[in-house]
Design a protein around this motif. Structure first.
Motif, short mmCIF file in Angstrom:
data_model
loop_
_atom_site.label_atom_id
_atom_site.label_comp_id
_atom_site.label_asym_id
_atom_site.label_seq_id
_atom_site.Cartn_x
_atom_site.Cartn_y
_atom_site.Cartn_z
N PRO A 490 0.81 -1.23 0.00
CA PRO A 490 0.00 0.00 0.00
C PRO A 490 0.84 1.27 0.00
CG PRO A 490 -0.13 -1.13 2.12
CD PRO A 490 0.55 -2.05 1.18
N ARG A 491 2.01 1.23 0.63
CA ARG A 491 2.88 2.41 0.61
C ARG A 491 3.38 2.69 -0.81
NH1 ARG A 491 7.60 1.03 3.81
NH2 ARG A 491 8.21 3.18 3.43
N PHE A 492 3.77 1.61 -1.52
CA PHE A 492 4.23 1.78 -2.89
C PHE A 492 3.11 2.28 -3.78
CE2 PHE A 492 4.42 -0.16 -7.13
CZ PHE A 492 5.57 0.45 -7.62
N GLU A 493 1.93 1.69 -3.62
CA GLU A 493 0.78 2.09 -4.44
C GLU A 493 0.45 3.56 -4.24
OE1 GLU A 493 -3.93 1.33 -3.93
OE2 GLU A 493 -2.68 -0.48 -4.02
N LYS A 494 0.41 4.00 -2.99
CA LYS A 494 0.08 5.39 -2.69
C LYS A 494 1.14 6.34 -3.23
CE LYS A 494 -0.96 8.46 1.19
NZ LYS A 494 -1.10 8.55 2.67
N ALA A 495 2.41 6.01 -3.00
CA ALA A 495 3.49 6.88 -3.47
C ALA A 495 3.51 6.97 -4.99
CB ALA A 495 4.83 6.37 -2.95
N PHE A 496 3.23 5.86 -5.67
CA PHE A 496 3.26 5.87 -7.13
C PHE A 496 2.11 6.70 -7.71
CE2 PHE A 496 1.92 3.69 -11.13
CZ PHE A 496 2.96 4.16 -11.92
N PRO A 505 3.25 3.62 -19.69
CA PRO A 505 4.38 2.69 -19.52
C PRO A 505 4.66 2.35 -18.05
CG PRO A 505 4.91 4.37 -21.13
CD PRO A 505 3.64 4.79 -20.48
N HIS A 506 4.64 3.35 -17.16
CA HIS A 506 4.92 3.07 -15.76
C HIS A 506 3.81 2.27 -15.11
CE1 HIS A 506 7.94 6.38 -16.16
NE2 HIS A 506 8.60 5.61 -15.29
N LEU A 507 2.57 2.58 -15.48
CA LEU A 507 1.47 1.77 -14.96
C LEU A 507 1.57 0.33 -15.44
CD1 LEU A 507 -1.48 4.31 -15.34
CD2 LEU A 507 -0.69 3.29 -13.19
N GLY A 508 1.91 0.15 -16.71
CA GLY A 508 2.08 -1.21 -17.23
C GLY A 508 3.22 -1.94 -16.54
N ALA A 509 4.32 -1.23 -16.27
CA ALA A 509 5.44 -1.86 -15.58
C ALA A 509 5.06 -2.26 -14.16
CB ALA A 509 6.64 -0.92 -15.57
N SER A 510 4.31 -1.42 -13.46
CA SER A 510 3.88 -1.75 -12.10
C SER A 510 2.92 -2.93 -12.09
CB SER A 510 3.21 -0.52 -11.45
OG SER A 510 4.13 0.55 -11.36
N ILE A 511 2.01 -2.96 -13.08
CA ILE A 511 1.10 -4.12 -13.18
C ILE A 511 1.90 -5.40 -13.40
CG2 ILE A 511 -0.70 -5.16 -14.60
CD1 ILE A 511 -1.80 -2.34 -15.07
N ALA A 539 -3.76 -4.35 -5.86
CA ALA A 539 -2.87 -3.34 -6.45
C ALA A 539 -2.95 -3.37 -7.97
CB ALA A 539 -1.44 -3.58 -5.98
N VAL A 540 -3.01 -4.57 -8.55
CA VAL A 540 -3.14 -4.67 -10.01
C VAL A 540 -4.44 -4.02 -10.48
CG1 VAL A 540 -3.47 -6.31 -11.90
CG2 VAL A 540 -1.67 -6.71 -10.20
N CYS A 541 -5.52 -4.26 -9.76
CA CYS A 541 -6.81 -3.66 -10.14
C CYS A 541 -6.76 -2.14 -10.06
CB CYS A 541 -7.92 -4.21 -9.25
SG CYS A 541 -8.27 -5.96 -9.49
N VAL A 542 -6.10 -1.62 -9.03
CA VAL A 542 -5.98 -0.16 -8.90
C VAL A 542 -5.20 0.42 -10.07
CG1 VAL A 542 -4.96 1.67 -7.51
CG2 VAL A 542 -6.26 -0.15 -6.40
N PHE A 543 -4.10 -0.24 -10.44
CA PHE A 543 -3.29 0.27 -11.55
C PHE A 543 -4.04 0.14 -12.88
CE2 PHE A 543 0.55 -1.00 -8.81
CZ PHE A 543 0.55 0.23 -8.18
N GLN A 544 -4.80 -0.94 -13.06
CA GLN A 544 -5.59 -1.09 -14.27
C GLN A 544 -6.67 0.00 -14.35
OE1 GLN A 544 -6.99 -5.11 -13.88
NE2 GLN A 544 -5.38 -5.94 -15.21
#
Length: 700
Positions: A490-496, A505-511, A539-544
Motif C-alpha cells: 500500500p505504501r508503494f501504491e500510494k506513493a506511485f 508505460p509506468h502503470l504497465g510496468a507496475s502491473i 494493487a493490479v486492479c488499482v493500476f488497471q
C-alpha cells in the motif's frame, strides 16, 4: 600445579629451609667425607637435645663469614651429627604447621623440584672427586654412588648410576623414576610393617612425604608434557609414549585405595590429572586464538568474522595434529587421546562462544555467530579432510539451547528492522526513477521495472541465509518477509499514484511487477505468501483502473464532439481511433492476467447482444434484442439502456417507446431476481455510465 596433601593424602611437607638442605649439594656438609656406615635417613633426637642445637642457617652463616680466617671456616663447619639434629628439629617444626599452610608448601616444594631442570654445568654442584652429587629428599638416595648400609634408609636398587629420581624426572625418564619410587615405596611399607619406626612414630610420615613430593614432581612433569604437546616445538613422541606408560604403570601399582587407609598406596589418579591437563591446554590454545584480534568483535560483523576464522583455523590445526600425530602414540598404550582432546576443545570453544554471544550486537554479528556455529564448526569437513571427522561420539551442543534460542530471537528482531529498512530503500530507488522521468525498459516484450527483482532478491537472500542455520529460523524469516511485503504494497501504491510519473508505460510496468510477484512468490514459497495474493491483486486492479481512467480522460473531449453536428462535416472519429490504437499499443507490453475474473460462459453474451442492438437495420427488431439483453443480465439499469439507445440515434418517439418497453422488462427482471430465478448474473452493476453519454441522454 601439583595437588595438595589434603587431596593426595600426604602428610605436611618439610619446610623450605629443610628442602634447601635436602637438595643443595653445595652445602658444606656435602663436602665432608662420609663413613660407609652413615645412614641416608636422618635420625630423630629428643626435643631437649635439639633445643641446644644451633640452626643450620646460623652454621652456614658462620661458615661463610668473610671476617673469619679460612682455617677457622673449615673448623667451624657443622658435623654430621649436627646436621642430623637440625633435620630432626626442622621436621618436627613442619609437622606442627597449620593445614592451610601445607598446600602452599607442597606446591612450592614441587615447583622447586621442577627447577632442577637445568643444564648439568649450571645445575647441581660437583661432589668430591669431580663427580655430581644429585640428592633427592631425605631418605631418597642418589643411587649406587651413596650406598646406605645401616638404619632405615634403604639403598635404591636398579637406579641408574649417578642419577637421582629428580634427575630422571628432569630428563623425562618417567617410567624409570616411577620404578625407583615404587621400590622406595615398597621398602618403606615393609619397614613400617616390620616395626622399624616403633621408636620414631613420625619417621614413616616424614619419609612418605618425601616420596609424595617426588610423585608430585612426576605429576607436574606429566602436565608439562601435555602443555607442550601442541606448542610450537612440535610433538615429542617419546615423551608422550613415556607419559602413557607411566600413567598405566601407576594405575597397575595403585588400582584401588588400600583397605587400611595407608595414604602411600592411595591411587594418584594421574589419568584424571592428564585429562585435566588436556582440558587446560585446550582452553589456553582457544584463548590464544584471536588474541591478537581481540578487539575484532567490537569492529562489527567483519571483525567478529575474522576472530572466528582465526579461532576455527587454530582449532582445526590443533585437532589435526592430535589426530595425525598425538593419537597414534597414545593409542599404542590404550589411551583415548582423540576423545579427550575433542571433548576438551569442544568445551573450550563452547565457552569462548558463550563469551562472544554475550557481546554480539546487531543483525550481522548475530548471524555471523549463528552461521559459524551451525555451518563452519558444525560442518562434517571442519577438519579439512574427508577421512577426518570432528566427532566420533555425541557431543553436547556447542551453544546451550537457551543461548541458541536467545540468539535466534535477537537475530529475528534485528532482521525484521533490517528488512523493513530494505523495503524503504527499494521504495526510494523507485521514487528516484520517477523523479528522473526514466521510461521503463521493455524486456521480452513487456514493460519492466526492477521492483520485482529487488523484492525477489531480498526475500530469497534472507530466507536462504536463515535456512542454512535452521528450518525454524527459515520459517520465521519467511513470515517476516511476507509481513514486511504486505506493509510495503500500500505504501508503494500510494506513493506511485501521487507521483507525477503516472503514465501508461509506468502503470504497465507496475502491473507486470505485481503480477510477477503474485505468481512467482506463491510458487516458490507455498504456504507462506498466500495471504499476499489479495493485496497484490488489489494493487493490479488499482493500476488497471488508473490506466483506463487515463484513456477515458483522453477520449472524453473527442466524444463531446460527437454530440454536435460538427461530426457530420468533419472526420472527428480519426483522432478517437488514434487514441485507442496508441492505448492498445501500450496494452501489448502489459502481461495478460493469468486468470479471468470468472470462468462463466454467460459473460461472453453481453457484447453480441449490444452489437445486435447497435447494428440492427430493421428497427422493429431492436425491442427483441433488448428483451434478450435484459433477460440475460437482470442487473442492467435504465441508464445503461438509455446510453445504448443514445448511440443508435433512433429518434425521440421510438426511443421513448423502446424505453417504456425496457422499463417493463426491468421490473419483471427485478421480481425474478428477488425470487432467485435470475441465476445471480451480475455484470452491468459495476459499469458506470460516463459523463459524455449523460449528455447524449439529456439530448434525447
Amino acid at each position: 600445579m601439583p595437588l595438595g596433601p589434603e587431596i593426595q593424602g600426604c602428610p605436611p611437607p618439610p619446610t623450605p629451609g629443610l628442602l634447601r638442605l635436602l637438595f643443595i649439594p653445595s652445602f658444606p656438609a656435602a663436602k665432608m667425607s662420609l663413613s660407609p656406615t652413615v645412614t641416608s635417613w636422618p635420625e630423630p633426637h629428643s626435643p631437649e637435645e635439639s633445643d641446644k642445637l644451633q640452626t643450620p642457617e646460623q652454621d652456614t652463616e658462620q661458615a661463610s663469614s668473610g671476617d673469619v680466617p679460612s682455617t677457622h671456616r673449615e673448623d667451624s663447619r657443622p658435623g654430621l651429627g649436627t646436621l642430623r639434629r637440625a633435620f630432626s628439629r626442622a621436621r618436627r617444626r613442619a609437622l606442627g604447621q597449620a593445614p592451610g599452610e601445607d598446600t602452599g608448601l607442597l606446591r612450592r616444594s614441587s615447583h622447586f623440584l621442577r627447577s632442577l631442570r637445568r643444564p648439568r654445568d649450571d645445575g647441581l654442584a660437583a661432589a668430591p672427586g669431580g663427580g655430581r652429587s644429585p640428592e633427592g629428599p631425605s631418605g631418597v638416595t642418589d643411587g649406587g654412588s651413596r650406598p646406605s648400609t645401616t638404619g632405615v634408609g634403604p639403598e635404591e636398587p636398579g637406579q641408574e648410576e649417578g642419577k637421582s629420581v629428580a634427575d630422571l624426572i628432569t630428563e623425562r625418564q618417567l617410567l624409570a623414576a616411577f620404578e625407583q619410587l615404587r621400590q622406595l615405596e615398597t621398602r618403606l611399607l615393609a619397614q613400617k610393617a616390620s616395626g622399624t619406626f616403633g621408636q620414631d612414630p613420625t619417621g614413616f610420615a616424614r619419609r612418605a612425604m618425601d616420596v609424595c613430593l617426588l610423585y608430585d614432581g612426576l605429576e607436574a612433569e606429566i602436565r608439562a608434557i601435555v602443555r607442550e604437546t601442541l606448542g610450537p616445538g612440535g610433538v615429542d613422541a617419546a615423551a608422550l609414549a613415556e607419559l602413557a606408560r607411566v600413567v598405566r604403570a601407576e594405575e597397575e601399582a595403585h588400582p584401588v585405595p588400600p583397605a587400611d587407609g595407608d595414604f602411600l598406596l592411595t591411587p594418584r589418579r594421574w589419568r584424571r590429572h592428564w585429562e585435566d591437563a588436556v582440558t587446560r591446554s585446550a582452553q589456553e590454545r582457544v584463548r590464544q586464538a584471536g588474541a591478537g584480534d581481540a578487539a575484532g568483535a567490537d569492529e562489527g560483523a567483519s571483525g567478529l568474522a575474522r576472530l572466528l576464522a582465526e579461532l576455527g583455523g587454530s582449532v582445526r590445526r590443533d585437532l589435526r595434529k592430535v589426530r595425525l600425530q598425538v593419537q597414534p602414540v597414545y593409542s599404542a598404550a590404550g589411551f583415548p587421546a582423540w576423545e579427550a582432546y575433542l571433548r576438551a576443545f569442544h568445551g573450550a570453544v563452547a565457552q569462548r562462544l558463550q563469551e562472544l554471544a554475550r557481546d554480539a550486537r546487531g543483525c550481522e554479528q548475530l548471524y555471523v555467530l549463528l552461521d559459524w556455529t551451525a555451518n563452519v564448526y558444525g560442518s562434517p569437513d571442519f577438519l579439512g579432510a574427508p577421512d577426518l571427522t570432528l566427532s566420533t561420539e555425541p557431543l553436547p551442543p556447542l551453544l546451550a539451547p537457551s543461548v541458541w534460542a536467545r540468539l535466534e530471537s535477537d537475530y529475528t528482531s534485528f532482521l525484521e528492522t533490517k528488512i523493513t529498512s530494505c523495503f524503504d530503500g527499494i521504495l526510494q530507488l523507485e521514487q528516484s526513477r520517477w523523479v528522473a522521468a526514466e521510461a521503463p525498459d521493455v524486456l521480452q516484450g513487456l514493460y519492466h521495472t526492477p521492483l520485482s527483482i529487488d523484492i525477489h532478491m531480498l526475500v530469497a537472500e534472507h530466507v536462504k541465509a536463515a535456512g542454512a542455520i535452521s528450518a525454524e529460523l527459515e520459517a520465521t524469516t519467511l513470515r517476516i518477509c511476507a509481513r514486511a511485503l504486505g506493509l510495503f504494497l500500500p505504501r508503494f501504491e500510494k506513493a506511485f499514484l501521487q507521483s507525477e510519473a503516472v503514465s501508461e508505460p509506468h502503470l504497465g510496468a507496475s502491473i507486470n511487477a505485481c503480477e510477477e510477484l503474485r505468481t512467482s512468490l506463491l510458487a516458490r514459497f507455498p504456504g507462506t505468501f498466500e495471504e499476499l495474493e489479495k493485496p497484490l491483486v488489489a494493487a493490479v486492479c488499482v493500476f488497471q483502473k488508473r490506466l483506463l481512467q487515463g484513456l477515458q480522460y483522453d477520449v472524453q473531449p473527442l466524444f463531446r464532439v460527437l454530440c454536435t453536428k460538427a461530426w457530420l462535416t468533419h472526420d472527428v472519429l480519426q483522432p478517437l481511433m488514434d487514441k485507442v490504437v496508441a492505448f492498445a499499443h501500450h496494452l501489448e507490453h502489459v502481461a495478460p492476467l493469468r486468470a479471468q475474473g470468472s470462468e462463466a460462459t454467460w459473460l461472453g453474451q453481453a457484447i453480441p447482444c449490444v452489437a445486435d442492438i447497435l447494428g440492427e437495420t430493421y428497427k422493429d427488431d431492436i425491442g427483441r434484442h433488448l428483451e434478450t439483453l435484459i433477460g440475460s443480465y437482470p442487473d442492467i439499469r435504465r441508464d445503461h439502456v438509455l446510453a445504448i439507445l443514445a448511440l443508435r440515434r433512433l429518434g425521440r418517439r421510438r426511443n421513448q417507446r423502446l424505453l417504456r418497453h425496457a422499463q417493463s422488462l426491468l421490473r419483471a427482471a427485478a421480481k425474478a431476481e428477488g425470487s432467485g430465478a435470475a441465476g445471480g448474473h451480475v455484470l452491468f452493476e459495476e459499469i458506470q455510465v460516463p459523463t459524455s453519454v449523460d449528455l447524449l441522454i439529456t439530448c434525447i
